[in-house]
Design a protein around this motif. Structure first.
Motif, PDB file in Angstrom:
ATOM      1  N   ARG A  19      -0.692  -3.212  -9.645  1.00 19.78           N
ATOM      2  CA  ARG A  19      -0.454  -4.481  -8.946  1.00 19.78           C
ATOM      3  C   ARG A  19       1.022  -4.606  -8.550  1.00 19.78           C
ATOM      4  NH1 ARG A  19      -2.150  -8.353 -12.618  1.00 19.78           N
ATOM      5  NH2 ARG A  19      -4.265  -7.875 -12.025  1.00 19.78           N
ATOM      6  N   MET A  20       1.914  -4.208  -9.440  1.00 22.02           N
ATOM      7  CA  MET A  20       3.352  -4.264  -9.137  1.00 22.02           C
ATOM      8  C   MET A  20       3.715  -3.307  -8.002  1.00 22.02           C
ATOM      9  SD  MET A  20       4.925  -4.762 -13.013  1.00 22.02           S
ATOM     10  CE  MET A  20       6.093  -3.510 -12.734  1.00 22.02           C
ATOM     11  N   LEU A  21       3.114  -2.113  -7.984  1.00 17.81           N
ATOM     12  CA  LEU A  21       3.360  -1.169  -6.904  1.00 17.81           C
ATOM     13  C   LEU A  21       2.884  -1.741  -5.577  1.00 17.81           C
ATOM     14  CD1 LEU A  21       4.206   1.563  -5.748  1.00 17.81           C
ATOM     15  CD2 LEU A  21       1.953   2.447  -6.428  1.00 17.81           C
ATOM     16  N   LEU A  22       1.709  -2.320  -5.559  1.00 18.01           N
ATOM     17  CA  LEU A  22       1.188  -2.918  -4.332  1.00 18.01           C
ATOM     18  C   LEU A  22       2.096  -4.043  -3.846  1.00 18.01           C
ATOM     19  CD1 LEU A  22      -1.028  -3.026  -2.222  1.00 18.01           C
ATOM     20  CD2 LEU A  22      -2.300  -4.551  -3.741  1.00 18.01           C
ATOM     21  N   LYS A  23       2.562  -4.860  -4.752  1.00 12.28           N
ATOM     22  CA  LYS A  23       3.466  -5.959  -4.386  1.00 12.28           C
ATOM     23  C   LYS A  23       4.764  -5.410  -3.814  1.00 12.28           C
ATOM     24  CE  LYS A  23       5.842  -9.982  -6.184  1.00 12.28           C
ATOM     25  NZ  LYS A  23       6.303 -10.696  -7.346  1.00 12.28           N
ATOM     26  N   ALA A  24       5.298  -4.377  -4.432  1.00 14.36           N
ATOM     27  CA  ALA A  24       6.546  -3.774  -3.955  1.00 14.36           C
ATOM     28  C   ALA A  24       6.375  -3.204  -2.551  1.00 14.36           C
ATOM     29  CB  ALA A  24       7.007  -2.682  -4.915  1.00 14.36           C
ATOM     30  N   VAL A  25       5.248  -2.555  -2.299  1.00 13.94           N
ATOM     31  CA  VAL A  25       4.986  -1.988  -0.976  1.00 13.94           C
ATOM     32  C   VAL A  25       4.843  -3.109   0.052  1.00 13.94           C
ATOM     33  CG1 VAL A  25       3.296  -0.708   0.401  1.00 13.94           C
ATOM     34  CG2 VAL A  25       3.982   0.146  -1.830  1.00 13.94           C
ATOM     35  N   ASP A  26       4.179  -4.186  -0.331  1.00 12.60           N
ATOM     36  CA  ASP A  26       4.004  -5.315   0.591  1.00 12.60           C
ATOM     37  C   ASP A  26       5.326  -5.998   0.929  1.00 12.60           C
ATOM     38  OD1 ASP A  26       1.286  -5.004   0.882  1.00 12.60           O
ATOM     39  OD2 ASP A  26       0.769  -6.463  -0.674  1.00 12.60           O
ATOM     40  N   GLU A  27       6.253  -6.041  -0.016  1.00  6.78           N
ATOM     41  CA  GLU A  27       7.505  -6.775   0.176  1.00  6.78           C
ATOM     42  C   GLU A  27       8.641  -5.933   0.750  1.00  6.78           C
ATOM     43  OE1 GLU A  27       8.356  -8.436  -3.655  1.00  6.78           O
ATOM     44  OE2 GLU A  27       6.779  -9.951  -3.470  1.00  6.78           O
ATOM     45  N   ASP A  28       8.586  -4.631   0.606  1.00  9.77           N
ATOM     46  CA  ASP A  28       9.694  -3.767   1.025  1.00  9.77           C
ATOM     47  C   ASP A  28       9.588  -3.454   2.523  1.00  9.77           C
ATOM     48  OD1 ASP A  28      11.625  -1.739   1.362  1.00  9.77           O
ATOM     49  OD2 ASP A  28      11.306  -1.017  -0.670  1.00  9.77           O
ATOM     50  N   VAL A  29      10.604  -3.835   3.280  1.00 11.06           N
ATOM     51  CA  VAL A  29      10.592  -3.647   4.741  1.00 11.06           C
ATOM     52  C   VAL A  29      10.642  -2.171   5.135  1.00 11.06           C
ATOM     53  CG1 VAL A  29      11.581  -5.909   5.210  1.00 11.06           C
ATOM     54  CG2 VAL A  29      13.093  -3.949   4.890  1.00 11.06           C
ATOM     55  N   ALA A  60      -4.602   4.911   4.252  1.00  9.76           N
ATOM     56  CA  ALA A  60      -5.667   5.323   3.328  1.00  9.76           C
ATOM     57  C   ALA A  60      -5.192   5.238   1.877  1.00  9.76           C
ATOM     58  CB  ALA A  60      -6.128   6.740   3.656  1.00  9.76           C
ATOM     59  N   ALA A  61      -3.962   5.660   1.629  1.00 10.26           N
ATOM     60  CA  ALA A  61      -3.416   5.599   0.265  1.00 10.26           C
ATOM     61  C   ALA A  61      -3.247   4.143  -0.175  1.00 10.26           C
ATOM     62  CB  ALA A  61      -2.078   6.322   0.193  1.00 10.26           C
ATOM     63  N   LEU A  62      -2.805   3.298   0.725  1.00  9.66           N
ATOM     64  CA  LEU A  62      -2.639   1.881   0.414  1.00  9.66           C
ATOM     65  C   LEU A  62      -3.995   1.252   0.100  1.00  9.66           C
ATOM     66  CD1 LEU A  62      -0.528  -0.336   0.173  1.00  9.66           C
ATOM     67  CD2 LEU A  62      -0.863  -0.832   2.599  1.00  9.66           C
ATOM     68  N   GLN A  63      -5.007   1.613   0.856  1.00 12.35           N
ATOM     69  CA  GLN A  63      -6.357   1.089   0.599  1.00 12.35           C
ATOM     70  C   GLN A  63      -6.880   1.589  -0.749  1.00 12.35           C
ATOM     71  OE1 GLN A  63      -7.973  -1.267   2.489  1.00 12.35           O
ATOM     72  NE2 GLN A  63      -9.252  -1.317   0.655  1.00 12.35           N
ATOM     73  N   LYS A  64      -6.598   2.847  -1.072  1.00 11.88           N
ATOM     74  CA  LYS A  64      -7.015   3.391  -2.373  1.00 11.88           C
ATOM     75  C   LYS A  64      -6.356   2.623  -3.513  1.00 11.88           C
ATOM     76  CE  LYS A  64      -7.305   7.691  -4.967  1.00 11.88           C
ATOM     77  NZ  LYS A  64      -7.158   9.127  -4.903  1.00 11.88           N
ATOM     78  N   LEU A  65      -5.081   2.284  -3.334  1.00  6.29           N
ATOM     79  CA  LEU A  65      -4.361   1.502  -4.328  1.00  6.29           C
ATOM     80  C   LEU A  65      -4.997   0.127  -4.472  1.00  6.29           C
ATOM     81  CD1 LEU A  65      -1.973   1.230  -6.273  1.00  6.29           C
ATOM     82  CD2 LEU A  65      -0.583   0.527  -4.313  1.00  6.29           C
ATOM     83  N   LYS A  66      -5.305  -0.521  -3.364  1.00  3.38           N
ATOM     84  CA  LYS A  66      -5.942  -1.839  -3.395  1.00  3.38           C
ATOM     85  C   LYS A  66      -7.304  -1.760  -4.073  1.00  3.38           C
ATOM     86  CE  LYS A  66      -3.656  -3.696   0.692  1.00  3.38           C
ATOM     87  NZ  LYS A  66      -3.819  -4.126   2.103  1.00  3.38           N
TER      88      LYS A  66
END
Length: 90
Positions: free
Chosen positions: A57-67, A80-86
Motif C-alpha cells: 500500500r505504501m509503494l502504491l501511494k508513493a508511486v501515485d504521489e511521485d511526479v 501492467a506492473a502498477l495494476q499487478k500491485l493494485k
C-alpha cells in the motif's frame, strides 16, 4: 529504476519497476530452516508474500504521489506492473 529515470530511459525504468513489483508481490524467500533455525519450531506459511499488505500500500501511494512516475504512466509495462500491485491489495 532511479538511474533509468535520470537518463530518461523510460523503457528501462518501466522494466525495473515491473521487476520490483514482481519481487514485492511474489512469494517470500525464506531461509533454510535447518540452517538458520536449528532446534527451533518454525512453520512456513503457504502463500506468504515477500512484502506485507501495508508495504505494498505504501509503494502504491508513493508511486501515485511521485511526479517522476508521470511520464511512465503511458508505458504498457509500467501500467501492467502498477495494476499487478493494485491487484495484490485486493
Amino acid at each position: 529504476m532511479e538511474l533509468c529515470l535520470r537518463v530518461d530511459d523510460r523503457e528501462g525504468a518501466a522494466k525495473q519497476f515491473a521487476r520490483y513489483v514482481d519481487t514485492f508481490t511474489g512469494p517470500a524467500v525464506l531461509p533454510d530452516e535447518d540452517l538458520f533455525r536449528p532446534g527451533m519450531e518454525y512453520t512456513r506459511t503457504e502463500g506468504q508474500l515477500a512484502s506485507t499488505r501495508e508495504m505494498r500500500r505504501m509503494l502504491l501511494k508513493a508511486v501515485d504521489e511521485d511526479v517522476r512516475f508521470g511520464p511512465l504512466r503511458d508505458n504498457p509495462v509500467f501500467a501492467a506492473a502498477l495494476q499487478k500491485l493494485k491487484d495484490s491489495l485486493n
